[in-house]
Design a protein around this motif. Sequence first.
Motif, PDB file in Angstrom:
ATOM      1  N   GLY A   1       0.785  -1.241   0.000  1.00 11.41           N
ATOM      2  CA  GLY A   1       0.000   0.000   0.000  1.00 11.41           C
ATOM      3  C   GLY A   1       0.811   1.283   0.000  1.00 11.41           C
ATOM      4  N   PHE A   2       2.099   1.204  -0.285  1.00  9.84           N
ATOM      5  CA  PHE A   2       2.914   2.425  -0.243  1.00  9.84           C
ATOM      6  C   PHE A   2       3.289   2.962  -1.631  1.00  9.84           C
ATOM      7  N   ALA A   3       2.686   2.382  -2.668  1.00  5.91           N
ATOM      8  CA  ALA A   3       2.973   2.897  -4.007  1.00  5.91           C
ATOM      9  C   ALA A   3       1.722   2.753  -4.868  1.00  5.91           C
ATOM     10  N   TYR A   4       1.623   3.554  -5.898  1.00  4.32           N
ATOM     11  CA  TYR A   4       0.442   3.512  -6.776  1.00  4.32           C
ATOM     12  C   TYR A   4       0.886   3.661  -8.232  1.00  4.32           C
ATOM     13  N   GLU A   5       0.069   3.094  -9.112  1.00  3.58           N
ATOM     14  CA  GLU A   5       0.347   3.220 -10.536  1.00  3.58           C
ATOM     15  C   GLU A   5      -0.395   4.428 -11.089  1.00  3.58           C
TER      16      GLU A   5
END
Length: 489
Positions: free
Chosen positions: A145-149
């Motif tokens: 949950g610490f990165a997003y596309e």
Amino acid sequence: MQNQLFIQNSLTRKKELFKPISEPNVGMYVCGPTVYSDVHLGNVRTFLSFDIVFRYLKFIGYKVRYVRNITDVGHLVGDGDEGEDKIAKKAKLDNIEPMEVVQKYTNGFHSVMRLFNIQDPSIEPSATGHIMEQIEMIQEIIKNGFAYESNGSVYFDVKKYNATHDYGTLSGRNIEDLISNTRELDGQSEKRDSLDFALWKKADPHHLMRWNSPWSVGFPGWHLECSVMSTKYLGEKFDIHGGGMDLKFPHHECEIAQNVGSNGKSPVNYWIHGNMLTVNGKKMSKSEDNGFTPEELVTGNHKLLEKGYSPMTVRFFMLQSHYGSTLDFSNEALQAAEKGYKKLVNALKTLKKLKPSENSSVHVTELKNKCYAAMNDDFNTPILISHLFEGVKIINSIHDGSASINDENLIGLNKLMDEFTYDVLGFTTESSSSDGNVLDGLMELVIDLRKQSREDKNWSVSDKIRDQLAQLNIKINDSKEGSTWNHEE
Ligand code: AMP
Ligand code: ZN
């Protein structure tokens, strides 16, 4: 006593007793060069600082796995998330393949390291050789949950991470200050927040270096390679991570966030940061155009240089300051270093010729303890050098007969001077180069001929040798133990 090593830890901002995770093994990672141009002397300083750390750890008995990477993708012009890749830019400019750029400057880097007698690391991995592992780490960070596309790129979500962890723990920056210092996003940006940094970037059509990934054909973000390669070769937790002070933020701060974001562990126990080589107070750097290459330094062929200096003179100049302090380049300081280094080398030659006496006015143990204490105090090379000069004084006073040394102390003094000069500080006798060997051999021959002619009372020959050597500024020093020579400029 000899193993009580204290290290200035950038993470805690304290000098701490060094305790490796798994004695006697030590894992050390140092950020290597981005191979798109010749290394300059500033880069050399950082790699030299960690060469000393590597050498001393081994010297006091640790088994060190030293990983120093080659950055060959992902480091963008301007050090941020936008713009061209430094390597691809150079490839376009020279009309060659990016990997030709990488090979050329990696070779150049290696020859510079050899020139300064900087030891090879145990492993030298490259970012392009670890694309799969980088993709896997990004997947872990997204899963946690610490990165997003966003539009084929992937960004680290700094605010989300900071809600449960401390972004800024290494650099001491707090997130509110960081927010107020960053530009507002212009609405076009793929990032949710200006603090976020790229883990994967979708390649635009002109981008030369590109790989398949679950998100796009693209390339990894700069900070990711070091998290991935240190974890792969040293484990999720390891002992020492080094690099230049300028990498502390954002590069190292992001590294910590990536590691914690993927496996929950802050990776490094001791962070060490080397300080900068400056020119007139300004950091030596490619972009400031105030840097010179080691070749220019040796030949003296640069506007900042009054003359050429040997690599060991430069090594001596750099080690005369502590790695944690800035060091300003100047011709005067280099000339002083040249003299100092010669004095040390000459004393070491004299030392080999000293003969023991029955009695000893010299005791070596105290000097030895002081040498260890200097290095145990956060690798304090300038203090160590000052102790070695006490050794020089002792050698010269034994040589001129005002002090005496017995067999045991002479053996101890030889061991001490050799070990700290060559093994710990990494000097080489420049006479170990082929030229120097020839010169030393010739001088030995000349000294022998002179001795022979004096014994034969052939004064015309012995006077001729003396006078001609004097013209070359070579001075012969005679003593009971034999003759030594030195070249004065
Ligand atoms: P780079 O190739 O730019 O990634 O730099 C390689 C290493 O050299 C990094 O650890 C930098 O911190 C270091 N470095 C760059 N400039 C200097 C300088 N003027 N003095 C000391 N180290 C430097
Ligand atoms: Zn790095």
